[in-house]
Design an enzyme around this catalytic site. Structure first.
Site, mmCIF file in Angstrom:
data_model
loop_
_atom_site.group_PDB
_atom_site.id
_atom_site.type_symbol
_atom_site.label_atom_id
_atom_site.label_comp_id
_atom_site.label_asym_id
_atom_site.label_seq_id
_atom_site.Cartn_x
_atom_site.Cartn_y
_atom_site.Cartn_z
ATOM 1 N N HIS A 59 50.257 -35.420 -111.163
ATOM 2 C CA HIS A 59 51.640 -35.803 -111.440
ATOM 3 C C HIS A 59 51.976 -35.593 -112.913
ATOM 4 C CE1 HIS A 59 49.531 -39.603 -112.381
ATOM 5 N NE2 HIS A 59 50.579 -39.935 -113.115
ATOM 6 N N HIS A 61 54.629 -37.126 -116.045
ATOM 7 C CA HIS A 61 55.638 -38.058 -116.552
ATOM 8 C C HIS A 61 56.326 -37.372 -117.719
ATOM 9 C CE1 HIS A 61 54.254 -41.412 -114.191
ATOM 10 N NE2 HIS A 61 53.037 -41.341 -114.709
ATOM 11 N N TYR A 140 46.792 -32.868 -122.572
ATOM 12 C CA TYR A 140 48.080 -32.480 -121.980
ATOM 13 C C TYR A 140 49.125 -33.578 -122.182
ATOM 14 C CZ TYR A 140 44.607 -29.524 -119.765
ATOM 15 O OH TYR A 140 43.563 -28.692 -119.534
#
Length: 167
Positions: A59, A61, A140
């Site tokens: 996922h 954000h 990341y």
């Protein structure tokens, strides 16, 4: 079917969570170059300022500030997801269908405290998921840019936050 209504504000600031359909896959970090290409493509079509981001294996954000005259965040998110899917199918695996969950989590940032809480959540997320022992060890994340600008220190770990952030 539920008629979902999004809060769309011209020039708004938004927090998003984009999630893979299969949460066991690690496509986003394993294919980080495809994801970067997808973001460049989407941002060239729908310019905005990404204020914070953390790419997790399954996922993403991100906190996005839209330009003052725009409301196009659904198109931005759709563009990121569809471009990644297209590139993945072309270059990696033609047979894996439905890479992304069909929807995404979105939250309109209300004030400076809300903004800070979401930035901290984004940067702390890899630590929360036990992917690293220190926030600084996750490659990341926009955390490193915040350190370079002197906003956060290299040793920042944040604190556990209450609330729902779309996971």
């Amino acid at each position: 079917m539920v008629n979902y209504r999004r809060v769309i504000i011209t020039g708004g600031c938004y927090f998003f969570t984009l999630t893979l359909k299969n949460r066991r896959l690690k496509l986003l970090t394993e294919q980080i170059d495809l994801l970067r290409d997808s973001f460049h493509y989407a941002l060239s079509r729908y310019p905005c300022h990404i204020q914070a981001i953390s790419v997790m294996p399954d996922h993403i954000h991100l906190l996005v500030q839209l330009p003052n005259d725009t409301t196009y965040f659904p198109k931005l998110i759709q563009s990121i997801k569809s471009r990644f899917s297209l590139l993945f199918h072309q270059r990696i695996d033609k047979h894996l269908r439905f890479i992304w969950q069909s929807r995404y989590w979105e939250h309109c940032i209300r004030n400076e405290q809300d903004w800070l809480m979401h930035v901290n959540y984004i940067h702390r997320n890899p630590y929360k998921h036990h992917l690293v022992k220190c926030v600084k060890d996750w490659p990341y994340s926009s955390f490193h840019q915040y350190v370079q600008r002197g906003i956060l220190t290299d040793s920042w770990q944040g604190e556990e936050l209450d609330g729902y952030f779309g996971e």
